[in-house]
Design an enzyme around this catalytic site. Structure first.
Site, short mmCIF file in Angstrom:
data_model
loop_
_atom_site.label_atom_id
_atom_site.label_comp_id
_atom_site.label_asym_id
_atom_site.label_seq_id
_atom_site.Cartn_x
_atom_site.Cartn_y
_atom_site.Cartn_z
N ASN A 112 0.80 -1.23 0.00
CA ASN A 112 0.00 0.00 0.00
C ASN A 112 0.84 1.28 0.00
O ASN A 112 0.41 2.30 -0.54
CB ASN A 112 -1.02 0.00 1.14
CG ASN A 112 -0.38 -0.03 2.51
OD1 ASN A 112 0.67 -0.65 2.69
ND2 ASN A 112 -1.01 0.61 3.46
N LYS A 149 11.92 -8.22 1.45
CA LYS A 149 10.95 -8.98 0.64
C LYS A 149 9.76 -8.06 0.41
O LYS A 149 8.88 -7.94 1.25
CB LYS A 149 10.53 -10.24 1.42
CG LYS A 149 10.11 -11.40 0.55
CD LYS A 149 8.95 -11.11 -0.38
CE LYS A 149 7.60 -11.30 0.24
NZ LYS A 149 6.50 -10.91 -0.66
N CYS A 191 -3.12 2.00 6.54
CA CYS A 191 -3.38 1.28 7.81
C CYS A 191 -3.99 2.20 8.86
O CYS A 191 -4.72 1.74 9.72
CB CYS A 191 -2.09 0.65 8.30
SG CYS A 191 -0.75 1.83 8.53
N GLU A 236 -11.48 -5.08 9.05
CA GLU A 236 -10.80 -4.05 8.27
C GLU A 236 -11.22 -4.18 6.80
O GLU A 236 -11.12 -5.26 6.22
CB GLU A 236 -9.28 -4.24 8.39
CG GLU A 236 -8.49 -3.16 7.67
CD GLU A 236 -6.97 -3.42 7.71
OE1 GLU A 236 -6.56 -4.57 7.50
OE2 GLU A 236 -6.22 -2.46 7.96
P1 NAD Z 1 -0.31 -9.22 3.58
O1 NAD Z 1 -0.26 -9.66 4.99
O2 NAD Z 1 -1.13 -9.99 2.63
O3 NAD Z 1 1.16 -9.18 2.94
C1 NAD Z 1 2.21 -8.44 3.51
C2 NAD Z 1 3.52 -9.10 3.12
O4 NAD Z 1 3.58 -10.39 3.74
C3 NAD Z 1 3.70 -9.33 1.63
O5 NAD Z 1 5.03 -9.04 1.27
C4 NAD Z 1 3.44 -10.83 1.49
O6 NAD Z 1 4.10 -11.41 0.39
C5 NAD Z 1 4.00 -11.34 2.80
N1 NAD Z 1 3.54 -12.67 3.20
C6 NAD Z 1 2.42 -13.33 2.82
N2 NAD Z 1 2.38 -14.55 3.41
C7 NAD Z 1 3.48 -14.66 4.17
C8 NAD Z 1 3.99 -15.66 5.03
N3 NAD Z 1 3.37 -16.82 5.20
N4 NAD Z 1 5.16 -15.44 5.66
C9 NAD Z 1 5.82 -14.27 5.50
N5 NAD Z 1 5.38 -13.28 4.70
C10 NAD Z 1 4.22 -13.47 4.05
O7 NAD Z 1 -0.74 -7.69 3.62
P2 NAD Z 1 -1.07 -6.73 2.40
O8 NAD Z 1 -2.38 -7.10 1.82
O9 NAD Z 1 0.11 -6.66 1.50
O10 NAD Z 1 -1.18 -5.32 3.13
C11 NAD Z 1 -2.35 -4.82 3.67
C12 NAD Z 1 -2.37 -4.98 5.16
O11 NAD Z 1 -1.22 -4.36 5.73
C13 NAD Z 1 -3.55 -4.28 5.82
O12 NAD Z 1 -4.09 -5.12 6.80
C14 NAD Z 1 -2.94 -3.05 6.44
O13 NAD Z 1 -3.65 -2.53 7.54
C15 NAD Z 1 -1.59 -3.54 6.83
N6 NAD Z 1 -0.65 -2.45 6.99
C16 NAD Z 1 -0.25 -2.09 8.23
C17 NAD Z 1 0.61 -1.01 8.40
C18 NAD Z 1 1.05 -0.58 9.77
O14 NAD Z 1 1.98 0.20 9.85
N7 NAD Z 1 0.42 -1.03 10.85
C19 NAD Z 1 1.08 -0.32 7.29
C20 NAD Z 1 0.65 -0.71 6.03
C21 NAD Z 1 -0.21 -1.77 5.88
#
Ligand code: NAD
Length: 527
Positions: free
Chosen positions: A162, A185, A292, A390
């Site tokens: 995002n 990654k 987020c 969310e």
């Molecule tokens: P996601 O959890 O689907 O993916 C995030 C990352 O995790 C990606 O790089 C993905 O490839 C990786 N991933 C997926 N499966 C994994 C596994 N088994 N082991 C390790 N890594 C793995 O999230 P998204 O859809 O990319 O992002 C949106 C989410 O992120 C929303 O829930 C949002 O609120 C959150 N977010 C939080 C913040 C914060 O600062 N709190 C900031 C930005 C986004």
């Protein structure tokens, strides 16, 4: 505003050069990256495998020792040069962020400036946060204690799509300043922003091998990465965060998790309604709600509820959706089909349960394949999906409350605890109310930018919104192992030869009593 001139921004040469920044030890299947604005292919990156992660960690580890031995001021100077590089390449970076993430240019600009703020902050303050510091010794005059901070080694960063520029790089900057190497990654959808940012780091003076990038699927790369690095920084969904936390636990690797939110804004009866509307509209639809810390629930005092809803709907309808690489459109695209499906499902569920869609509630395919109109829901039942889960899209509910107590109660009625805001003419009252909201950050009379830009203060979530913090001292010390060195003067603290243990214990008790008294008398006493 329909899509225009958005597919031409990544030349073949640039694409090939950026692909060269991915660490892989063999040919890998291609992972296609598409522009959310048009659905067109931007390019491919290798879908890395665990052997690639092993190579990336090995390479970063080999480079880390020399980097850590450089004076911290040198590392700080590299960060400042990196901030300059980012500003100097502003237009190109904004194009790339928009191309990959489909966001409005102003949203891209916010994240670019966030990178600069973080680089500047850790260059200025990072050395102090990790400097060796004298601590109170156990026994005044006899014991001196010094706290040192050493880099953990190699930090693994797993990041979402995002905010593909700042989330790829800003959490890495304090790790580098502290003397670590890094393996990044990026999200499957946005690897090119991360690769370009790492190129700029190298241009600024980061040794070429110190930061490695592996692209591909988190489900494949998560375990090998987490099992081989010395610290994990994860930003993403709560669901994936649980998997990352359990892998980190299994391998006894420390981790910070920045996860999802269901953020609330609270508008009190004495709020300046027009400012509250401006702020909460921005806070709800920034980055098309894929932020987020954006608001998905707004609780408004019943005295100003009708006026607030009318004005909020008007302001929402005035927002311009568009797929343009120019400044202009207020709201960009959703990033992918999965995101669009979630948004549509939440709005459909809200409708079925009797919520009113005051405005929005539909796709805008004529603008781009993944565009969705900013949407306002009222009369949303508490058990509706959009009230509890969310959405991560441009959908917000507005609910009347009888008083501030009810507003706080409802704001806290969630498993998440990332961010909130309070709107009132009385700043003291707002700050007091903020302290009653269970969230890692709360803005008074602002949506989120004032807090986000306060890089000296920690930012993160409580409950299901995460573990650990970015920014400030917390945001860099987590990338260090502390070591305490105490030095004893006169003689070691061991039982005196020939003195019965009973007498030694009584003597020690007396000393502790005296020390406690001394420390109460003077804050410096007994240091
Ligand atoms: P996601 O959890 O689907 O993916 C995030 C990352 O995790 C990606 O790089 C993905 O490839 C990786 N991933 C997926 N499966 C994994 C596994 N088994 N082991 C390790 N890594 C793995 O999230 P998204 O859809 O990319 O992002 C949106 C989410 O992120 C929303 O829930 C949002 O609120 C959150 N977010 C939080 C913040 C914060 O600062 N709190 C900031 C930005 C986004």
């Amino acid at each position: 505003m329909p899509a225009s001139n958005v597919s031409s921004s990544l030349s073949e040469r640039t694409r090939t050069r950026l692909q060269g920044g991915v660490t892989h030890v063999a040919d890998r299947d291609p992972l296609t990256v598409r522009s959310p604005f048009t659905g067109e292919e931007i390019g491919t990156v290798p879908a890395c495998q665990s052997a690639d992660v092993a190579e990336a960690v090995r390479t970063a580890r080999a480079a880390q020792t020399d980097w850590a031995e450089r004076p911290v001021e040198e590392r700080a100077a590299v960060l400042q040069r990196f901030a300059d590089e980012v500003l100097d390449h502003r237009e190109e970076l904004l194009d790339l962020v928009q191309l990959e993430a489909g966001k409005a240019r102003l949203d891209a600009h916010v994240e670019l400036l966030d990178v600069v703020l973080n680089a500047d902050y850790y260059a200025r303050e990072g050395p102090g946060h990790v400097a060796s510091t004298r601590r109170g010794g156990g026994f005044p005059l006899l014991t001196t204690a010094v706290e040192h901070h050493d880099p953990v080694g190699v930090v693994g960063l797993v990041e979402p799509w995002n905010y593909p520029l700042t989330l790829a790089i800003s959490d890495m900057l304090p790790a580098l300043l502290a003397g670590n190497g890094a393996v990044l990654k990026p999200a499957e959808a946005t690897p090119f922003c991360a690769l370009r940012a790492v190129e700029l780091l190298v241009d600024a003076g980061v040794p070429e091998d110190l930061v490695q990038v592996v692209t591909g699927h988190g489900s494949t790369l998560g375990e090998p990465l987490i099992s081989s690095v010395d610290y994990v920084t994860f930003t993403g969904s709560t669901e994936t965060g649980r998997t990352v936390a359990s892998l980190a636990g299994e391998h006894l690797v420390d981790a910070s998790l920045e996860l999802g939110g269901k953020n609330a804004a609270v508008v009190l009866a004495d709020a300046d309604v027009s400012q509250a509307v401006r702020g909460t509209v921005h806070g709800s639809y920034a980055n098309a709600g894929q932020l987020c810390i954006s608001f998905e629930r707004i609780f408004v005092h019943e005295d100003v509820y009708d006026e607030f809803v009318d004005r909020f709907v008007d302001a929402t309808e005035a927002l311009d959706l568009g797929a343009s690489l120019a400044f202009g459109p207020d709201v960009g695209s959703l990033v992918g089909q999965h995101q669009l499906d979630t948004v549509e499902a939440h709005v459909a569920d809200a409708r079925e349960r009797g919520a009113t869609v005051e405005t929005g509630g539909r796709r805008r395919e004529e603008v781009g394949p993944l565009f969705y109109e900013p949407t306002v829901l009222t009369d949303l039942p508490d058990d509706a999906t959009a009230a509890c889960e969310e959405t991560f899209g441009p959908v917000v509910s507005i609910t009347p409350v009888a008083d501030a107590d009810e507003a706080v109660e409802r704001a806290n009625d969630t498993d998440y605890g990332l961010h909130a805001s309070v709107w009132t003419e009385d700043a003291d009252r707002g700050e007091a109310l903020a302290r009653r909201i269970d969230a890692g950050s709360v803005c008074v009379n602002d949506a989120y930018l004032g807090m986000w830009a306060s890089t000296d203060a920690p930012m993160g979530g409580v409950d299901d919104s995460g573990i650990g913090r970015r920014h400030g001292a917390d945001g860099i010390r987590k990338y260090t192992e502390s070591q305490t060195v105490t030095t004893q003067r006169l003689h070691p603290l061991v039982p005196v030869d020939g003195l019965p243990n009973r007498v030694a214990a009584a003597g020690a008790t007396l000393s502790i009593r005296a020390l406690r008294r001394l420390r109460r008398l003077s804050p410096l006493g007994g240091r």
